[in-house]
Design a protein around this motif. Sequence first.
Motif, PDB file in Angstrom:
ATOM      1  N   ASP A  57      -4.724  26.091  41.082  1.00 26.33           N
ATOM      2  CA  ASP A  57      -5.858  27.787  41.964  1.00 26.33           C
ATOM      3  C   ASP A  57      -5.312  28.383  41.389  1.00 26.33           C
ATOM      4  O   ASP A  57      -5.559  29.918  41.231  1.00 26.33           O
ATOM      5  N   LYS A  58      -3.724  28.224  41.226  1.00 20.34           N
ATOM      6  CA  LYS A  58      -2.805  29.759  40.430  1.00 20.34           C
ATOM      7  C   LYS A  58      -2.513  29.653  38.794  1.00 20.34           C
ATOM      8  O   LYS A  58      -2.330  30.680  38.887  1.00 20.34           O
ATOM      9  N   GLY A  59      -3.543  28.859  38.808  1.00 18.13           N
ATOM     10  CA  GLY A  59      -3.733  29.167  37.129  1.00 18.13           C
ATOM     11  C   GLY A  59      -2.975  28.123  35.771  1.00 18.13           C
ATOM     12  O   GLY A  59      -3.135  28.627  34.712  1.00 18.13           O
ATOM     13  N   ARG A  60      -2.460  27.564  36.645  1.00 16.88           N
ATOM     14  CA  ARG A  60      -0.958  26.699  36.183  1.00 16.88           C
ATOM     15  C   ARG A  60      -1.748  25.120  35.256  1.00 16.88           C
ATOM     16  O   ARG A  60      -2.899  24.923  35.630  1.00 16.88           O
ATOM     17  N   ILE A  61      -1.984  25.027  34.604  1.00 18.31           N
ATOM     18  CA  ILE A  61      -2.560  23.981  34.406  1.00 18.31           C
ATOM     19  C   ILE A  61      -1.750  22.576  34.612  1.00 18.31           C
ATOM     20  O   ILE A  61      -0.226  22.507  34.285  1.00 18.31           O
ATOM     21  N   VAL A  62      -2.711  21.041  34.897  1.00 18.73           N
ATOM     22  CA  VAL A  62      -1.546  19.840  35.747  1.00 18.73           C
ATOM     23  C   VAL A  62      -1.348  18.882  34.944  1.00 18.73           C
ATOM     24  O   VAL A  62      -2.566  18.944  34.786  1.00 18.73           O
ATOM     25  N   ILE A  63      -0.157  19.167  34.294  1.00 19.43           N
ATOM     26  CA  ILE A  63      -0.546  16.997  33.655  1.00 19.43           C
ATOM     27  C   ILE A  63      -0.196  16.102  34.547  1.00 19.43           C
ATOM     28  O   ILE A  63       1.335  16.688  35.283  1.00 19.43           O
ATOM     29  N   VAL A  64      -0.960  15.163  34.494  1.00 19.95           N
ATOM     30  CA  VAL A  64      -1.159  13.675  35.439  1.00 19.95           C
ATOM     31  C   VAL A  64      -0.368  12.447  35.018  1.00 19.95           C
ATOM     32  O   VAL A  64      -1.072  12.448  33.691  1.00 19.95           O
ATOM     33  N   ALA A  65       1.016  12.228  34.509  1.00 15.52           N
ATOM     34  CA  ALA A  65       2.040  11.186  34.791  1.00 15.52           C
ATOM     35  C   ALA A  65       1.596   9.580  35.599  1.00 15.52           C
ATOM     36  O   ALA A  65       1.821  10.239  36.351  1.00 15.52           O
ATOM     37  N   GLY A  66       2.091   8.854  34.563  1.00 16.23           N
ATOM     38  CA  GLY A  66       2.796   7.489  35.727  1.00 16.23           C
ATOM     39  C   GLY A  66       1.326   7.301  35.893  1.00 16.23           C
ATOM     40  O   GLY A  66       2.003   5.768  36.816  1.00 16.23           O
ATOM     41  N   GLY A  67       0.111   7.485  35.009  1.00 21.60           N
ATOM     42  CA  GLY A  67      -0.720   6.564  35.697  1.00 21.60           C
ATOM     43  C   GLY A  67      -1.504   6.567  37.035  1.00 21.60           C
ATOM     44  O   GLY A  67      -1.236   8.006  37.489  1.00 21.60           O
ATOM     45  N   THR A  68      -1.406   5.855  37.866  1.00 22.63           N
ATOM     46  CA  THR A  68      -1.311   5.909  39.335  1.00 22.63           C
ATOM     47  C   THR A  68      -1.297   5.162  39.794  1.00 22.63           C
ATOM     48  O   THR A  68      -0.567   5.289  41.138  1.00 22.63           O
TER      49      THR A  68
END
Length: 170
Positions: free
Chosen positions: A123-134
């Motif tokens: 919502d703040k315009g940042r790209i979120v990279i999600v790591a570590g799988g689940t």
Amino acid sequence: MLEKPRVLLKISGETLSGIGKYRYGRQALNAITAEALSVVDQVKLAIVIGGGNIIRGAELKEEIGLKDSIVADYAGMMATIINAIILQDVLEESDLEVRVMSAIEVKPVAEVYIRRRAIRHLDKGRIVIVAGGTGNPDVSTDSAMVLRAHELGAKLVLKGTKTDGIFDKD
């Protein structure tokens, strides 16, 4: 004013590959950056990253004869974190605001993945990279893609990999 839709992109580790010593290609990283720059004004972008350019759990288990497949799966999850921090750095070179969030706690390099915090970053315009799988063994990053897309309310999910379809097992 219309709210930007949330979009989740799944990138395999192989997509980052080059022919270099470190299993990364600057050309591939630059192409990902160019794509992110081209859409970041229209969407809230989350990226789930794989680790196959570094380690594939099933191959690791077979290659060195690991008796415990869980160890190989955790090694694969750590590979996704390595890829995430490298991608973060490359994206930030282009003045993109990026946060790495991990299902496995690694405080010095990533925030712990918390759904509401990830949404706030988006919502703040940042790209979120999600790591570590689940964060769980025996679960592919394709499964993490589906889970995170659901949790983040993504309106579109894209898969940038060399494989056809979605993995439901190794």
